[in-house]
Design a protein around this motif. Structure first.
Motif, PDB file in Angstrom:
ATOM      1  N   LEU A 261       0.838  -1.201   0.000  1.00 35.69           N
ATOM      2  CA  LEU A 261       0.000   0.000   0.000  1.00 35.69           C
ATOM      3  C   LEU A 261       0.876   1.255   0.000  1.00 35.69           C
ATOM      4  O   LEU A 261       0.603   2.219  -0.732  1.00 35.69           O
ATOM      5  N   SER A 262       1.916   1.246   0.800  1.00 39.50           N
ATOM      6  CA  SER A 262       2.753   2.438   0.952  1.00 39.50           C
ATOM      7  C   SER A 262       3.442   2.828  -0.343  1.00 39.50           C
ATOM      8  O   SER A 262       3.489   4.014  -0.700  1.00 39.50           O
ATOM      9  N   VAL A 263       4.003   1.843  -1.059  1.00 41.12           N
ATOM     10  CA  VAL A 263       4.676   2.203  -2.312  1.00 41.12           C
ATOM     11  C   VAL A 263       3.665   2.711  -3.340  1.00 41.12           C
ATOM     12  O   VAL A 263       3.993   3.573  -4.166  1.00 41.12           O
ATOM     13  N   GLY A 264       2.419   2.232  -3.280  1.00 43.78           N
ATOM     14  CA  GLY A 264       1.379   2.754  -4.166  1.00 43.78           C
ATOM     15  C   GLY A 264       1.012   4.179  -3.808  1.00 43.78           C
ATOM     16  O   GLY A 264       0.856   5.037  -4.701  1.00 43.78           O
ATOM     17  N   TRP A 265       0.874   4.470  -2.515  1.00 41.62           N
ATOM     18  CA  TRP A 265       0.574   5.838  -2.086  1.00 41.62           C
ATOM     19  C   TRP A 265       1.702   6.782  -2.465  1.00 41.62           C
ATOM     20  O   TRP A 265       1.454   7.923  -2.897  1.00 41.62           O
ATOM     21  N   ARG A 340       8.718   6.225   5.332  1.00 39.86           N
ATOM     22  CA  ARG A 340       9.047   7.013   4.134  1.00 39.86           C
ATOM     23  C   ARG A 340       7.772   7.577   3.503  1.00 39.86           C
ATOM     24  O   ARG A 340       7.748   8.722   3.037  1.00 39.86           O
ATOM     25  N   ALA A 341       6.732   6.756   3.470  1.00 39.67           N
ATOM     26  CA  ALA A 341       5.458   7.227   2.919  1.00 39.67           C
ATOM     27  C   ALA A 341       4.916   8.387   3.740  1.00 39.67           C
ATOM     28  O   ALA A 341       4.432   9.387   3.199  1.00 39.67           O
ATOM     29  N   MET A 342       5.002   8.268   5.068  1.00 44.87           N
ATOM     30  CA  MET A 342       4.558   9.340   5.950  1.00 44.87           C
ATOM     31  C   MET A 342       5.324  10.624   5.666  1.00 44.87           C
ATOM     32  O   MET A 342       4.738  11.714   5.556  1.00 44.87           O
ATOM     33  N   SER A 343       6.637  10.522   5.530  1.00 37.94           N
ATOM     34  CA  SER A 343       7.458  11.712   5.283  1.00 37.94           C
ATOM     35  C   SER A 343       7.214  12.294   3.902  1.00 37.94           C
ATOM     36  O   SER A 343       7.154  13.518   3.742  1.00 37.94           O
ATOM     37  N   LEU A 345       4.505  12.059   1.997  1.00 34.37           N
ATOM     38  CA  LEU A 345       3.184  12.672   1.919  1.00 34.37           C
ATOM     39  C   LEU A 345       3.038  13.840   2.892  1.00 34.37           C
ATOM     40  O   LEU A 345       2.057  14.588   2.814  1.00 34.37           O
ATOM     41  N   ALA A 346       3.997  13.980   3.808  1.00 35.30           N
ATOM     42  CA  ALA A 346       4.029  15.097   4.756  1.00 35.30           C
ATOM     43  C   ALA A 346       2.681  15.236   5.451  1.00 35.30           C
ATOM     44  O   ALA A 346       2.212  14.300   6.073  1.00 35.30           O
TER      45      ALA A 346
END
Length: 562
Positions: A261-265, A340-343, A345-346
């Motif tokens: 999911l994260s790499v897709g986001w 990394r996804a969190m960072s 997407l800020a």
């Protein structure tokens, strides 16, 4: 590699589950209400999803280990609490224990639970701490009978609030020794109390709570009797085997789902966000973070396949080390990917999906999944302690007593490495040789440690050393498997995994070098003096919230009695 026919079975089953969850489950609503939809657990049971590997005659689906993993991962892509319900039943529930229980009253009890699609639970952790080698819960033989009285309390029990039958680990004193046995108890038995649900920072809605047993009478026929291990252990042998494989379903499957999911986001956000007229996806650091995340997602999937497919294919391999190591590998890598996804997407990461929806932003649930994901580094054993156990119980077991090939390990120079038929790029072939050399060095290092500490207890006490050893072993495992899978895929005409293996191995080499430097570092500072002063309350008052020393434990005890 998974058998093509088995792949088709998994595709069909995950497709059916996907359709059900899309229709029945709003994950944000589950998180907000901390409750699964009414009747969902009953429906999952009726469909045989709590007995995915059980025989079809019992209402199960006779799925392979890897397709069971795929089912849990597919559920986690929708809602983590649903995935954990599937995982707890199929990893440690009635259906799982059917594979190790002989004919008799216990098998009849478990078979009935599975046949009706009812729910079960496994109670092992206790308020005194899950890491204790013995169990404070006791089972006392009733004189003149084969029955036992069960007394104790269990916490963090998945499905405790909704289970009909629960397996309970308890200490039994017999033949002059204490042994851990597993008892199966109906939760409506006199003396059983099902307490309140535990409330966690994530996985809200997953039925999890505490159980108390006060003089609960259990028939001897509902005790799982196993080969005597010769000493008190944290779990019984059968449970240990189930837990090893079960961590793949409980930990690695949701971890893989969140990584995917994260790499897709990250891709979607980087493709729609433009900074100073330049697409976000064109910035160097963004590309590096995307590439690292893709490579690590590939590694998680690869390690999961290795831990489960050999059992499906009757290859007669001992996978206990890998299954334990991948618990940490999967959860830690997935955590890095989600971070990394969190960072990237800020604010759209840290912000809740509901808040995003209100202002018209894509309601990507990074925040919810990050809370859920943190559980995976704790459940089944907190990450650093898992590494400690691996170092002590697995790695060092090969060096006490000293192995017969000890002198060979000490010789300089790399051993022969046959790469005939290996389909790897030049860079990946270099990674393979490097991994082989470091594996040999690892054996050398372990042997030298064992020789410096002929009394194994001395080395067992150096927990940081054991943790570093386990970290190196885990990284070497990841390198070996990603390179093997990339080679296998290339041999079949698919070269897409080669750059992923290269990226993962490049980073793994850096991590291994760092771990090895820390292992070989000069004598450590005096941590005992620091921690003793802090624990006594006598020092470092400037680090307390109000800047003053704390009274010692003895002083606090005296004050509390006044």
């Amino acid at each position: 590699m998974q058998d093509p026919a088995d792949v088709r079975t998994g595709d069909r089953m995950t497709g059916e589950l996907d359709a059900l969850l899309r229709d029945r489950v709003d994950a944000d609503d589950v998180d907000a209400r901390a409750a699964l939809p009414d009747g969902l657990l009953d429906e999952l049971g009726a469909r045989g999803y709590f007995a995915l590997q059980a025989d079809t005659a019992l209402g199960g689906h006779a799925l392979s280990h890897y397709n069971t993993f795929r089912m849990v991962s597919a559920a986690a892509a929708h809602c983590t609490p649903v995935a954990l319900s599937l995982a707890i039943e199929n990893a440690l529930g009635a259906g799982a224990f059917l594979s190790v229980v002989p004919d008799g009253p216990l098998r009849e009890l478990l078979g009935d639970v599975v046949r009706r699609g009812a729910r079960s639970a496994s109670a092992d952790s206790e308020p005194q701490g899950a890491a204790n080698q013995h169990r404070f819960t006791t089972a006392t033989r009733i004189e003149g009978t084969d029955d036992y009285l069960l007394n104790g309390r269990k916490v963090f029990v998945g499905h405790a609030p909704v289970a009909e039958v629960v397996s309970v680990s308890a200490t039994v004193h017999e033949d002059g020794a204490d042994r851990v046995r597993m008892f199966f108890v109906r939760t409506d038995s006199p003396g059983v109390t099902s307490g309140d649900w535990h409330t966690y920072m994530g996985i809200k809605g997953f039925p999890n709570g505490w159980l108390e047993f006060r003089d609960v009478r259990v028939t001897g026929g509902h005790m799982l009797v196993e080969r005597d291990a010769g000493h008190v252990v944290r779990t019984t042998p059968a449970t240990a085997r189930l837990v090893g494989r079960g961590r793949m379903h409980l930990i690695a499957a949701p971890a893989l789902a969140v990584a995917r999911l994260s790499v897709g986001w990250m891709r979607d956000f980087a493709s729609r966000r433009v900074i100073d007229g330049r697409p976000l996806s064109e910035y160097d650091e963004v590309r590096r973070r995307l590439a690292d995340s893709l490579a690590e997602t590939f590694a998680i999937e690869t390690m999961a396949q290795w831990c489960l497919l050999p059992d499906d294919q009757d290859r007669n391999l001992n996978l206990r080390f890998e299954q334990n190591a991948v618990k940490n590998a999967a959860s830690l890598l997935a955590w890095d990917i989600a971070e990394r996804a969190m960072s990237l997407l800020a604010a759209e990461g840290y912000e809740t999906a509901a808040s995003k929806r209100l202002r018209g932003a894509p309601p990507v649930p990074v925040e919810r999944y990050l809370r859920d994901l943190r559980n995976l580094r704790i459940s089944g054993g907190v990450d650093f302690q898992i590494d400690n156990w691996i170092g002590r119980l697995s790695i060092l077991s090969y060096y006490y007593p000293e192995p017969e090939h000890a002198e060979e390990l000490l010789r300089d120079g790399a051993g022969p490495l046959d790469t005939t038929g290996t389909a790897l790029t030049a860079r990946n072939l270099d990674h393979l040789h490097w991994a082989a050399d470091r594996t040999r060095d690892f054996g050398h290092t372990c042997l030298e440690l064992a020789r410096r500490h002929p009394d194994r207890k001395e080395l067992d006490a150096q927990e940081r050393t054991l943790i570093l050893l386990a970290g190196i072993a885990r990284e070497l495992l990841g390198m070996s498997l990603t390179l093997a899978r990339a080679s296998t895929l290339s041999a079949s005409g698919d070269d897409s995994a080669q750059p992923l293996a290269d990226i993962f191995c490049t980073a793994a080499r850096q991590r291994i070098d760092d771990l090895h430097r820390r292992l070989q570092s000069p004598p450590a500072p005096d941590i005992t003096a620091v921690t003793t002063a802090w624990m006594s309350g006598a020092g470092f008052g400037f680090l307390t919230p109000d800047g003053t020393p704390r009274p010692s434990h003895a002083d606090r005890t005296e004050e509390s009695t006044v």
